[in-house]
Design a protein around this motif. Structure first.
Motif, mmCIF file in Angstrom:
data_model
loop_
_atom_site.group_PDB
_atom_site.id
_atom_site.type_symbol
_atom_site.label_atom_id
_atom_site.label_comp_id
_atom_site.label_asym_id
_atom_site.label_seq_id
_atom_site.Cartn_x
_atom_site.Cartn_y
_atom_site.Cartn_z
ATOM 1 N N LEU A 103 117.863 -8.153 34.078
ATOM 2 C CA LEU A 103 118.928 -7.492 35.106
ATOM 3 C C LEU A 103 118.113 -7.562 36.511
ATOM 4 N N ASP A 104 117.007 -7.091 36.771
ATOM 5 C CA ASP A 104 116.449 -7.065 37.896
ATOM 6 C C ASP A 104 116.680 -8.546 38.832
ATOM 7 N N ASP A 105 116.570 -9.645 37.963
ATOM 8 C CA ASP A 105 116.753 -10.798 38.928
ATOM 9 C C ASP A 105 118.325 -10.996 39.553
ATOM 10 N N TYR A 106 119.070 -10.755 38.515
ATOM 11 C CA TYR A 106 120.396 -10.828 39.021
ATOM 12 C C TYR A 106 120.781 -9.599 40.119
ATOM 13 N N VAL A 107 120.541 -8.509 39.990
ATOM 14 C CA VAL A 107 120.779 -7.550 41.208
ATOM 15 C C VAL A 107 120.235 -7.461 42.347
ATOM 16 N N PHE A 108 118.773 -7.511 42.244
ATOM 17 C CA PHE A 108 117.766 -7.565 43.499
ATOM 18 C C PHE A 108 118.519 -9.064 44.151
ATOM 19 N N LEU A 109 118.787 -9.956 43.456
ATOM 20 C CA LEU A 109 119.122 -11.190 44.420
ATOM 21 C C LEU A 109 120.439 -10.998 45.043
ATOM 22 N N ALA A 110 121.269 -10.397 44.342
ATOM 23 C CA ALA A 110 122.792 -9.956 45.103
ATOM 24 C C ALA A 110 122.546 -9.139 46.008
ATOM 25 N N ASP A 111 121.572 -8.017 46.049
ATOM 26 C CA ASP A 111 121.430 -7.093 47.065
ATOM 27 C C ASP A 111 120.726 -7.900 48.268
ATOM 28 N N GLY A 112 120.066 -8.964 47.878
ATOM 29 C CA GLY A 112 119.548 -9.756 49.163
ATOM 30 C C GLY A 112 120.636 -10.271 49.889
ATOM 31 N N VAL A 113 121.439 -10.970 48.977
ATOM 32 C CA VAL A 113 122.514 -11.723 49.616
ATOM 33 C C VAL A 113 123.500 -10.807 50.443
ATOM 34 N N LEU A 114 123.831 -9.475 50.171
ATOM 35 C CA LEU A 114 124.488 -8.760 50.747
ATOM 36 C C LEU A 114 123.903 -8.463 52.026
ATOM 37 N N GLU A 115 122.595 -8.151 52.112
ATOM 38 C CA GLU A 115 121.988 -7.891 53.472
ATOM 39 C C GLU A 115 121.897 -9.111 54.250
ATOM 40 N N LEU A 116 121.625 -10.187 53.754
ATOM 41 C CA LEU A 116 121.933 -11.434 54.263
ATOM 42 C C LEU A 116 123.442 -11.746 55.218
ATOM 43 N N GLN A 117 124.381 -11.380 54.583
ATOM 44 C CA GLN A 117 125.621 -11.413 55.130
ATOM 45 C C GLN A 117 125.771 -10.713 56.568
ATOM 46 N N GLN A 118 125.101 -9.330 56.233
ATOM 47 C CA GLN A 118 125.317 -8.533 57.706
ATOM 48 C C GLN A 118 124.603 -9.032 58.982
#
Length: 694
Positions: A491-506
């Protein structure tokens, strides 16, 4: 055991099955005389066929006491003979297999009623049931611990005499594991901000007013608690009742950690934790996850307060991450060892005479006062550096101006770094973990926005590119990479990576990356969701272990369920996707009981609760690239933890409908939404700032 290698003198060298593994930690044990197996069904089948118990040893590459146990016992041929004759032996890297580690850490605590930790030593039946365990056992009996070899003989005898009884305990063990799960939420449960207020009070009770941090020695950074205090201060200021004590607690801790021995004063990068309450002497391992989380925290503290001290710490930490931990391929390595040349901290500590021989008299006079060399030795007959005095204090004592002292100190640090580079370096664990890389991508993106540093954004881009290229296969992630990617992701792999992607979009927007974040979210919903709410740590097609864990509490990294809920909330509001919002609310409800009971242990869940009760403000800026980037940079200077800002060029392709509808109307147009409600578009930056204040 196959002999495949020779020592330097031509004698045969032991080599076991771990030589085929990718984990650097496992490969460290490939030449032990112990007949190690990796975690695999064939090892348990062998134990069943031979009627032996399993000896499970869990550790990681940067673990000091893991090395001590290996040197004392796993390299000892007499002890290895006992292990090989009496047990089937399995070695696990806890960073590759956090699922296995978590199960048996819990089991060890159930069996011994003591704390867990590493190395973890467990004894199992061939059916994977634990029946005895502990952590480090010395070669010779001391400090109330039995000698490891004596323990092995007693455990083996006990298993021979009681194996039938142990196997019959399976139902009781299953019930014990089930009892640790959070109870299902009660119907009609009302979500309130009660846990947020309770956590704030608990943090103040545990706070060390003198040295910062929470509790006594050993003292850990607890970045999630500091994030919560900063957020609490900011959110209380919105109600015109700023909680200055929350800001003070966060600020004192951040200053003391960065000025103390927890932070590498020469080259940047934080060690794991402090062995004392004053942040002076650390446990010297450096972990990617600690430094990623702390980088984001110091960057946010700089935006929140404008204090350049935080910007300097963030810069130094980011530079260390790029220099020491980022691979040529883009991914971030896992850790640096605590030990070098056979001793913990040897690489980092100094003899005063050695420093004196490297510096000019003027440099040494400033350096001695600044970094505590005029005080007694503080680590095993040597000095570990900490910022004992401010630059202004040093300047006053030496009757110089701070402008003169700063370059002297910089020159001195450069000379010591150059000398330190000639020492034997700590080992580096070069496996690339998906979850920890997600934390690093998030941190680099946050720091790039806070510090206005494009190079940090480029670092995050490279890491994300590596993850998409090497870790993503057929819409599923793998957990680890070291020459090749493997292991079913958690679970951590998916959601931590998704969180990183969202921060990068900003920082800068890419349609394909946003789509990738959605693919990650869809995989989480499909393979990890519990119908009662929340997410299991392992997927529905993962290897079956003793229990399928679903945890809401933070550990050394934030809780996957808390990050999942927050990511789903933000994606849901950004894209107008109700399925994501509903899943996020079910997760918070599922974790409500532990959240109420121990809120200070659930900071990631508290953030999700906060944004569920107070939906994030989403600002979409559309228009010409140069104009919208200018607006984005100005907004990045404002500390607003409940705000997302995406600057999307007018010609951005393949936008999801919710974003495509927010069309550009000129050089720059802003759309401000709170939850599901959006205001009229704004074409003036001044009007936008005014709207954000209301």
């Amino acid at each position: 055991m196959k002999i495949r290698h020779l020592n330097a003198d031509g004698t045969p060298r032991y080599t076991n099955r771990l030589i085929e593994e990718t984990s650097p930690y496992l490969r460290q044990h490939a030449h032990n005389p112990v007949e190690w197996h990796p975690w695999a069904d064939e090892a348990f089948e062998l134990a069943r066929a031979q009627g032996k118990p399993v000896h499970l040893s869990v550790g990681y590459a940067a673990c000091h006491w893991c090395h001590v146990l290996a040197d004392e016992s796993f390299e000892d041929e007499v002890t290895a003979r006992v292990l090989n004759e009496q047990f089937v032996n399995i070695k696990v890297d806890r960073e590759e297999r956090p699922d296995v580690d978590r199960i048996y850490q819990i089991a060890q605590q159930m069996l011994t009623h003591g704390p867990g930790g590493w190395p973890l030593t467990m004894f199992l039946t061939p059916g994977k049931q634990p029946f005895f365990g502990g952590t480090y056992f010395p070669a010779e009996a001391r400090h109330g611990l039995p000698a490891f070899r004596d323990l092995l003989l007693r455990v083996a005898q006990y298993y021979r005499e009681h194996s039938g009884e142990l196997i019959a305990q399976n139902d009781a063990l299953a019930a014990a594991f089930a009892a640790i799960d959070a109870p299902p939420p009660s119907p009609g449960l009302e979500l309130t901000d009660g846990p947020l207020r309770l956590a704030r009070a608990a943090l103040e009770r545990a706070f060390d007013d003198r040295h910062g941090g929470f509790g006594g020695a050993p003292k850990f950074p607890h970045p999630g608690s500091l994030e919560r205090l900063l957020r609490h201060w900011r959110e209380s200021a919105e109600d015109e009742q700023p909680d200055l004590k929350a800001l003070y607690m966060a600020g004192l801790t951040l200053h003391r950690m960065a000025s103390g021995g927890l932070n590498d004063q020469l080259a940047g990068g934080f060690y794991r934790y402090s062995t004392d309450e004053r942040w002076l002497i650390p446990h010297f391992e450096k972990m990617l996850y600690d430094n990623a989380w702390l980088l984001a925290l110091y960057a946010e503290a700089y935006v929140a307060t404008g204090d350049p001290f935080y910007a300097n710490v963030a810069n130094e930490t980011a530079e260390w991450l790029q220099r020491e931990m980022q691979s040529a391929e883009g991914g971030f390595y896992s850790s640096l060892d605590a030990d070098s040349a056979g001793h913990e901290g040897r690489y980092y500590v100094w003899d005063r005479e050695e420093i004196g021989s490297l510096l000019t008299g003027e440099e040494y006079a400033a350096f001695e006062l600044r970094y505590g060399l005029d005080a007694p030795r503080n680590f095993e007959g040597a000095w570990h550096l900490h910022a004992a005095r401010s630059v202004e204090d040093v300047a006053q004592r030496l009757q110089q101006s701070p402008d003169r002292i700063e370059p002297l100190l910089a020159e001195a640090r450069g000379k010591l770094i150059e000398a330190r580079e000639r020492r034997q370096r700590p080992g580096r664990d070069e496996k690339i973990l998906t979850a920890w890389n997600g934390l690093a991508i998030r941190a680099m993106a946050i720091a790039a926005r806070a510090l206005g540093c494009d190079g940090l954004g480029a670092s995050a881009e490279r890491a994300l590119g590596f993850a998409r290229r090497e870790l993503w296969r057929e819409r599923r992630l793998t957990a680890t990479y070291c020459g090749r990617a493997h292991l079913n992701a958690y679970l951590d792999d998916y959601v931590f990576l998704a969180d990183g992607v969202l921060e990068l979009q900003q920082l800068r927007f890419r349609s394909d990356e946003l789509a990738f974040a959605c693919e990650l979210a869809e995989a989480v919903l499909k393979h990890f969701a519990d119908p009662q709410g929340g997410f299991f740590f392992t997927s529905d097609d993962h290897e079956a272990l003793l229990h399928r864990l679903k945890s809401f509490s933070d550990e050394a990294i934030p809780a996957g369920n808390g990050v999942a809920a927050r990511v789903l909330l933000r994606l849901g509001y950004l894209l107008g996707e109700s399925r994501y919002l509903e899943a996020a609310e079910r997760t918070v409800r599922a974790g409500w009981a532990p959240l109420e009971q121990h809120p200070q242990a659930h900071m990631a869940m508290l953030t999700a609760l906060d944004e569920l009760l107070h939906p994030p403000q989403i600002v979409i800026v559309r228009g010409e690239a140069s104009a919208i980037e200018a607006w984005r940079r100005e907004l990045a200077r404002l500390y607003a933890p409940r705000r997302m800002v995406l600057a999307i060029p007018a010609d951005a392709p393949d936008l999801p409908p919710a974003l495509a509808q927010k069309a550009p109307r000129g050089p720059a147009t802003a759309y401000v939404c709170r939850g599901n409600v959006c205001a009229e578009p704004i074409d003036s930056f001044g009007e936008l700032v005014e709207a954000l204040r209301t």
